[in-house]
Enzyme design. Structure first.
Site, PDB file in Angstrom:
ATOM      1  N   LYS A  55       2.792  22.886  -7.381  1.00 41.64           N
ATOM      2  CA  LYS A  55       2.526  22.406  -6.016  1.00 41.64           C
ATOM      3  C   LYS A  55       3.258  21.121  -5.648  1.00 41.64           C
ATOM      4  CE  LYS A  55       0.694  25.128  -4.397  1.00 41.64           C
ATOM      5  NZ  LYS A  55       1.354  26.469  -4.212  1.00 41.64           N
ATOM      6  N   HIS A 115       7.244  25.452 -14.704  1.00 42.47           N
ATOM      7  CA  HIS A 115       6.285  24.352 -14.591  1.00 42.47           C
ATOM      8  C   HIS A 115       6.022  23.723 -15.963  1.00 42.47           C
ATOM      9  CE1 HIS A 115       5.572  25.288 -10.473  1.00 42.47           C
ATOM     10  NE2 HIS A 115       4.860  26.378 -10.675  1.00 42.47           N
ATOM     11  N   SER A 145      -3.117  20.260  -2.794  1.00 43.12           N
ATOM     12  CA  SER A 145      -2.374  21.511  -2.655  1.00 43.12           C
ATOM     13  C   SER A 145      -2.781  22.502  -3.755  1.00 43.12           C
ATOM     14  CB  SER A 145      -0.873  21.210  -2.714  1.00 43.12           C
ATOM     15  OG  SER A 145      -0.125  22.366  -2.486  1.00 43.12           O
TER      16      SER A 145
HETATM   17  P1  A3P Z   1       0.812  21.960   0.772  1.00 50.52           P
HETATM   18  O1  A3P Z   1      -0.206  22.826   0.107  1.00 50.52           O
HETATM   19  O2  A3P Z   1       0.473  20.501   0.697  1.00 50.52           O
HETATM   20  O3  A3P Z   1       1.146  22.386   2.151  1.00 50.52           O
HETATM   21  P2  A3P Z   1       5.054  24.763  -4.742  1.00 50.52           P
HETATM   22  O4  A3P Z   1       6.199  25.461  -4.104  1.00 50.52           O
HETATM   23  O5  A3P Z   1       5.429  23.867  -5.870  1.00 50.52           O
HETATM   24  O6  A3P Z   1       3.951  25.721  -5.068  1.00 50.52           O
HETATM   25  O7  A3P Z   1       4.486  23.733  -3.669  1.00 50.52           O
HETATM   26  C1  A3P Z   1       3.859  24.189  -2.510  1.00 50.52           C
HETATM   27  C2  A3P Z   1       3.679  23.002  -1.593  1.00 50.52           C
HETATM   28  O8  A3P Z   1       4.966  22.648  -1.052  1.00 50.52           O
HETATM   29  C3  A3P Z   1       2.789  23.322  -0.418  1.00 50.52           C
HETATM   30  O9  A3P Z   1       2.176  22.086  -0.070  1.00 50.52           O
HETATM   31  C4  A3P Z   1       3.811  23.767   0.610  1.00 50.52           C
HETATM   32  O10 A3P Z   1       3.354  23.741   1.929  1.00 50.52           O
HETATM   33  C5  A3P Z   1       4.898  22.730   0.361  1.00 50.52           C
HETATM   34  N1  A3P Z   1       6.191  23.152   0.915  1.00 50.52           N
HETATM   35  C6  A3P Z   1       6.808  24.340   0.779  1.00 50.52           C
HETATM   36  N2  A3P Z   1       7.951  24.358   1.504  1.00 50.52           N
HETATM   37  C7  A3P Z   1       8.052  23.147   2.096  1.00 50.52           C
HETATM   38  C8  A3P Z   1       9.012  22.562   2.978  1.00 50.52           C
HETATM   39  N3  A3P Z   1      10.069  23.228   3.402  1.00 50.52           N
HETATM   40  N4  A3P Z   1       8.791  21.292   3.379  1.00 50.52           N
HETATM   41  C9  A3P Z   1       7.712  20.603   2.969  1.00 50.52           C
HETATM   42  N5  A3P Z   1       6.772  21.109   2.132  1.00 50.52           N
HETATM   43  C10 A3P Z   1       6.945  22.367   1.709  1.00 50.52           C
END
Ligand code: A3P
Length: 302
Positions: A55, A115, A145
C-alpha cells in the site's frame, strides 16, 4: 464492475489465509507455503524489481515504469492488467497464474514487483546486481490504506476493527511484517546495491521530477511530450478509471471493490480521518522508538 478479462475466473472465490512466519516475518500462507520456489528464483542482470511495503503506491510505480519502458505508448500499456504486465513476484493464489509463471514467460528486460523485506529477497537478485526501485510511504497513510485493503480483499486475513488493525500494524503482526523494519532495512541497503529510494509523498508533490529520476535510473531518455503524457496517464484520476490499472479485472470473490475501491483516495494525510487523538499520540510515541536509530525521515507524519 468486473470486466470480461478472464471470463474463466468470473466466479472465483478466495478464502482468507492464515499468517505464517518466515524468518520471524509474517506472510499470508500462500507466500510462506511456496517459499522454496521464491528462494531459488534465478534473476537476470537486467531484471528490474519494484519493491514496496504493501500500500505504498506499488501500482502507481508499476504504471509509471511500464509507461517509461514503452516510451509513453498508452495503448501498449493497456495490453494487459498491471499485475500481468509487471507480475507480483511472490504471488501464489490458485487458480491464478503465479507471479513466477508470468515472469518466466516474459522477454528481458523483465519487470516485477515484490513486497519482500530486504533480508528475504532471493540472493540471485544481488548476485546479478539487479536494479530496484523502492517506494516508501509514510506509516500512517500506509496503515490506513492497508486496513481498507484488508476489508476488500479475501487474499488477506480478517483485519478486525480499525483499532485492532492499528495494534497489529504497530506490532508488525500483519502480512509482510513490520512497516518499520521493512523501510529501515531497505534504507540501510540503498547504498550497497543499485537501489533508487523514492517516497510516495515526493511523487505526489512533483510527479514529473520523480518520473525523471525513474527514467534516468532505467537509462531511458524521454522527449518532453512523452514525459507530460506519462505524468497524465499515471495520475490518480486517470488510473482510477483505467481497468488495466485499477484491479477491476479481478473477480469480486477476490477483491470486492463495493467494500472499498483499490484506487481508494490516493492522498497524503488521509490518516487524519481515521486516527483518534489518543491513537495518534500512542502511534507517535511508538514510531519515535522504532525509528530512533534510523536516518530515514518521512514528511507528513505529524
Ligand atoms: P489509498 O488506499 O490511500 O487510496 P499499492 O499499489 O501499493 O497497493 O498502493 C495502493 C495505494 O496507492 C492506494 O492508496 C491507492 O489509491 C494509491 N494509488 C494508486 N495509484 C495512485 C496514483 N496514481 N496516485 C496516487 N496514489 C495512487
Amino acid at each position: 464492475m468486473e470486466l470480461d478479462y478472464h471470463p474463466e475466473l468470473q466466479g472465483l472465490t478466495v478464502r482468507r489465509p492464515q499468517l505464517k512466519l518466515l524468518q520471524d516475518v509474517p506472510f499470508p500462507a500462500w507466500v510462506a507455503d511456496n517459499w522454496e520456489t521464491v528462494k531459488t528464483f534465478q534473476a537476470r542482470p537486467d531484471d528490474l524489481l519494484i519493491a514496496t511495503y504493501p500500500k505504498s503506491g506499488t501500482t502507481w510505480i508499476q504504471e509509471i515504469v511500464d509507461l517509461i519502458n514503452e516510451n509513453g505508448d498508452v495503448k501498449m500499456c493497456k495490453r494487459a492488467p498491471v499485475y500481468e504486465r509487471i507480475p507480483f513476484f511472490e504471488f501464489f493464489l490458485d487458480p491464478l497464474p503465479t507471479g513466477i509463471e508470468l515472469i518466466d514467460k516474459m522477454a528481458s528486460p523483465r519487470m516485477m514487483k515484490t513486497h519482500l523485506p530486504i533480508q528475504l529477497v532471493p540472493k540471485s537478485f544481488w548476485e546479478q546486481d539487479c536494479k530496484t526501485i523502492l517506494v516508501a510511504r509514510n506509516a500512517k497513510d500506509c496503515l490506513v490504506s492497508y486496513f481498507h485493503f484488508h476489508r476488500m480483499t479475501e487474499s488477506m486475513p480478517e483485519p478486525g476493527t480499525w483499532s485492532e488493525f492499528l495494534q497489529k500494524f504497530m506490532k508488525g503482526r500483519v502480512s509482510w511484517g513490520s512497516w518499520y523494519d521493512h523501510v529501515k532495512g531497505w534504507w540501510e541497503a540503498k547504498d550497497k546495491h543499485r537501489i533508487l529510494f523514492l517516497f510516495y509523498e515526493d511523487i505526489k508533490e512533483n510527479p514529473r521530477r520523480e518520473i525523471l529520476k525513474m527514467a534516468k535510473f532505467m537509462e531511458k531518455v524521454l522527449e518532453q511530450d512523452v514525459i507530460e503524457k506519462i505524468v497524465h496517464h499515471s495520475s490518480f484520476d486517470v488510473m482510477k478509471d483505467n481497468p488495466m490499472a485499477n484491479y477491476t479485472t479481478i473477480p469480486t470473490g477476490f477483491m470486492d471493490q463495493n467494500i472499498s475501491r483499490f484506487m481508494r483516495k490516493g492522498e497524503v494525510g488521509d490518516w487524519k480521518n481515521h486516527f483518534t487523538v489518543s491513537q495518534n499520540e500512542d502511534f507517535d510515541e511508538h514510531y519515535a522508538r522504532q525509528m530512533v536509530h534510523s536516518s530515514l525521515k518521512f514528511r507528513n507524519v505529524l
